[in-house]
Design a protein around this motif. Structure first.
Motif, mmCIF file in Angstrom:
data_model
loop_
_atom_site.group_PDB
_atom_site.id
_atom_site.type_symbol
_atom_site.label_atom_id
_atom_site.label_comp_id
_atom_site.label_asym_id
_atom_site.label_seq_id
_atom_site.Cartn_x
_atom_site.Cartn_y
_atom_site.Cartn_z
ATOM 1 N N ARG A 1 0.834 -1.200 0.000
ATOM 2 C CA ARG A 1 0.000 0.000 0.000
ATOM 3 C C ARG A 1 0.873 1.257 0.000
ATOM 4 O O ARG A 1 0.570 2.235 -0.695
ATOM 5 C CB ARG A 1 -0.946 0.009 1.202
ATOM 6 C CG ARG A 1 -2.031 -1.055 1.149
ATOM 7 C CD ARG A 1 -3.187 -0.704 2.076
ATOM 8 N NE ARG A 1 -2.774 -0.540 3.456
ATOM 9 C CZ ARG A 1 -2.696 -1.518 4.349
ATOM 10 N NH1 ARG A 1 -2.997 -2.772 3.995
ATOM 11 N NH2 ARG A 1 -2.337 -1.289 5.590
ATOM 12 N N ARG B 1 2.450 1.710 -3.492
ATOM 13 C CA ARG B 1 1.498 2.239 -4.471
ATOM 14 C C ARG B 1 1.177 3.705 -4.196
ATOM 15 O O ARG B 1 1.012 4.495 -5.128
ATOM 16 C CB ARG B 1 0.214 1.409 -4.456
ATOM 17 C CG ARG B 1 0.412 -0.001 -4.978
ATOM 18 C CD ARG B 1 -0.922 -0.676 -5.265
ATOM 19 N NE ARG B 1 -0.740 -2.050 -5.723
ATOM 20 C CZ ARG B 1 -1.693 -2.787 -6.261
ATOM 21 N NH1 ARG B 1 -2.913 -2.285 -6.405
ATOM 22 N NH2 ARG B 1 -1.450 -4.022 -6.654
ATOM 23 N N ARG C 1 1.921 6.665 -6.839
ATOM 24 C CA ARG C 1 0.865 7.584 -7.273
ATOM 25 C C ARG C 1 1.223 9.037 -6.958
ATOM 26 O O ARG C 1 0.996 9.936 -7.769
ATOM 27 C CB ARG C 1 -0.452 7.220 -6.591
ATOM 28 C CG ARG C 1 -1.636 8.074 -7.043
ATOM 29 C CD ARG C 1 -2.902 7.678 -6.299
ATOM 30 N NE ARG C 1 -4.077 8.327 -6.885
ATOM 31 C CZ ARG C 1 -4.480 9.558 -6.594
ATOM 32 N NH1 ARG C 1 -3.805 10.290 -5.697
ATOM 33 N NH2 ARG C 1 -5.559 10.070 -7.175
ATOM 34 N N THR D 1 -4.171 -2.251 -11.466
ATOM 35 C CA THR D 1 -3.129 -1.299 -11.803
ATOM 36 C C THR D 1 -3.596 0.023 -12.402
ATOM 37 O O THR D 1 -2.855 0.996 -12.363
ATOM 38 C CB THR D 1 -2.139 -1.931 -12.805
ATOM 39 O OG1 THR D 1 -2.843 -2.233 -14.031
ATOM 40 C CG2 THR D 1 -1.537 -3.204 -12.254
ATOM 41 N N GLU D 2 -4.776 0.077 -13.009
ATOM 42 C CA GLU D 2 -5.117 1.246 -13.791
ATOM 43 C C GLU D 2 -6.343 2.008 -13.294
ATOM 44 O O GLU D 2 -6.702 3.031 -13.859
ATOM 45 C CB GLU D 2 -5.370 0.833 -15.249
ATOM 46 C CG GLU D 2 -4.132 0.362 -15.983
ATOM 47 C CD GLU D 2 -3.194 1.517 -16.330
ATOM 48 O OE1 GLU D 2 -3.686 2.600 -16.702
ATOM 49 O OE2 GLU D 2 -1.996 1.340 -16.204
ATOM 50 N N ASP D 3 -6.985 1.488 -12.268
ATOM 51 C CA ASP D 3 -8.292 2.021 -11.894
ATOM 52 C C ASP D 3 -8.143 3.252 -10.997
ATOM 53 O O ASP D 3 -8.479 3.237 -9.826
ATOM 54 C CB ASP D 3 -9.100 0.933 -11.188
ATOM 55 C CG ASP D 3 -10.599 1.130 -11.391
ATOM 56 O OD1 ASP D 3 -10.991 2.225 -11.837
ATOM 57 O OD2 ASP D 3 -11.351 0.195 -11.108
ATOM 58 N N ASP D 4 -7.599 4.342 -11.553
ATOM 59 C CA ASP D 4 -7.386 5.585 -10.812
ATOM 60 C C ASP D 4 -7.883 6.724 -11.692
ATOM 61 O O ASP D 4 -7.143 7.281 -12.500
ATOM 62 C CB ASP D 4 -5.902 5.740 -10.485
ATOM 63 C CG ASP D 4 -5.640 6.898 -9.520
ATOM 64 O OD1 ASP D 4 -6.396 7.891 -9.558
ATOM 65 O OD2 ASP D 4 -4.673 6.803 -8.742
ATOM 66 N N HIS D 5 -9.143 7.059 -11.527
ATOM 67 C CA HIS D 5 -9.797 8.011 -12.417
ATOM 68 C C HIS D 5 -9.132 9.385 -12.358
ATOM 69 O O HIS D 5 -8.905 10.023 -13.404
ATOM 70 C CB HIS D 5 -11.272 8.122 -12.047
ATOM 71 C CG HIS D 5 -12.107 8.818 -13.070
ATOM 72 N ND1 HIS D 5 -12.277 10.183 -13.079
ATOM 73 C CD2 HIS D 5 -12.803 8.339 -14.133
ATOM 74 C CE1 HIS D 5 -13.051 10.521 -14.092
ATOM 75 N NE2 HIS D 5 -13.384 9.427 -14.748
ATOM 76 N N GLU D 6 -8.815 9.865 -11.182
ATOM 77 C CA GLU D 6 -8.219 11.194 -11.038
ATOM 78 C C GLU D 6 -6.877 11.271 -11.750
ATOM 79 O O GLU D 6 -6.592 12.244 -12.470
ATOM 80 C CB GLU D 6 -8.048 11.534 -9.560
ATOM 81 C CG GLU D 6 -7.481 12.935 -9.321
ATOM 82 C CD GLU D 6 -7.261 13.233 -7.852
ATOM 83 O OE1 GLU D 6 -6.942 14.406 -7.541
ATOM 84 O OE2 GLU D 6 -7.398 12.310 -7.020
ATOM 85 N N LEU D 7 -6.036 10.266 -11.576
ATOM 86 C CA LEU D 7 -4.718 10.247 -12.202
ATOM 87 C C LEU D 7 -4.842 10.183 -13.718
ATOM 88 O O LEU D 7 -4.154 10.899 -14.451
ATOM 89 C CB LEU D 7 -3.914 9.051 -11.675
ATOM 90 C CG LEU D 7 -2.488 8.894 -12.198
ATOM 91 C CD1 LEU D 7 -1.635 10.084 -11.809
ATOM 92 C CD2 LEU D 7 -1.876 7.604 -11.649
ATOM 93 N N TYR D 8 -5.731 9.337 -14.194
ATOM 94 C CA TYR D 8 -5.907 9.181 -15.631
ATOM 95 C C TYR D 8 -6.421 10.475 -16.255
ATOM 96 O O TYR D 8 -5.949 10.903 -17.308
ATOM 97 C CB TYR D 8 -6.875 8.031 -15.907
ATOM 98 C CG TYR D 8 -7.018 7.690 -17.375
ATOM 99 C CD1 TYR D 8 -6.155 6.769 -17.980
ATOM 100 C CD2 TYR D 8 -7.999 8.294 -18.156
ATOM 101 C CE1 TYR D 8 -6.274 6.474 -19.328
ATOM 102 C CE2 TYR D 8 -8.120 7.987 -19.505
ATOM 103 C CZ TYR D 8 -7.260 7.074 -20.082
ATOM 104 O OH TYR D 8 -7.376 6.779 -21.420
ATOM 105 N N SER E 1 -16.072 1.755 -12.482
ATOM 106 C CA SER E 1 -14.854 0.959 -12.426
ATOM 107 C C SER E 1 -14.312 0.724 -13.832
ATOM 108 O O SER E 1 -15.041 0.331 -14.744
ATOM 109 C CB SER E 1 -15.160 -0.396 -11.770
ATOM 110 O OG SER E 1 -14.133 -1.326 -12.022
#
Length: 211
Positions: A12, A15, A19, A104-111, A191
């Motif tokens: 944790r 990650r 991030r 690995t990819e489920d980060d809406h804000e970062l994307y 998601s």
């Protein structure tokens, strides 16, 4: 698909640092332009040392672009490759890819932030596209393995095997891009992994109607 196992404290933290570095470089690039951002700036905003930064990324460009999407775990890959002809192949591939997106990819804000900044950085957009091309190459290699499992006779016609695998991979890549865009735009399920499943289901439904 089994649920993602509970992450340990060390993972944790890893990650979270991973991030934080990406959010820092993207936020700074949005504010002042990527050419005016240094590793020292990124480290300060992310609250890490420059040494820690380089433990995660080789350069500020690498932090901006992010990781090359992976194809889940080797165990998941083997399950797909040896899955046999039962069930449609697109659905089985969607399960494989959704498992990876969930981890690995489920980060809406970062994307969203990365996509916004890339609009004004053609060079970094090109780098990001290169990482996605690497992903497609990995995926095609896995598809080749699966085709050989289902149809071993294709080994006698490597050109036909490669052509079929390329076609299937490009269809899958289009479904993934569709899922990413719909998810980033805030439409459909929240998601990314579920959005991937939905996009693949839609592709399968269309092929059945036109087949």
């Amino acid at each position: 698909m089994s649920e993602t196992p509970q992450l340990g404290l060390r993972e944790r933290k890893r990650r979270a640092t991973h991030r934080a570095i990406q959010m820092a470089v993207l936020g700074l690039a949005k504010e002042r332009g990527i050419e005016k951002v240094t590793v020292e700036d990124i480290s300060r905003v992310a609250n890490v040392s420059p040494r820690t930064f380089f433990n995660y990324f080789a350069s500020k460009d690498a932090a901006f672009v992010g990781d090359t999407p992976g194809i889940a775990s080797e165990a998941d890959v083997e399950a797909f490759v040896t899955g046999g002809p039962h069930g449609d192949l697109l659905t089985q591939l969607a399960t494989l890819l959704a498992a990876n997106m969930q981890r690995t990819e489920d980060d809406h804000e970062l994307y969203q932030l990365r996509r916004e900044v890339m609009k004004n950085n053609a060079y970094l957009f090109g780098m990001r596209m290169a990482t996605l091309r690497e992903f497609e190459v990995q995926l095609q290699q896995i598809v080749v393995r699966r085709f050989l499992t289902d149809e071993p006779e294709l080994a006698d016609d490597p050109q036909r095997l490669d052509e079929r695998a390329l076609l299937f991979t490009l269809v899958a890549a289009a479904a993934i891009r569709h899922a990413w865009q719909c998810w980033a735009d805030g439409t459909g399920t929240p998601s990314l992994s579920e959005r991937v499943r939905t996009s693949f289901t839609d592709v399968y439904a269309m092929t059945r109607r036109t087949g």
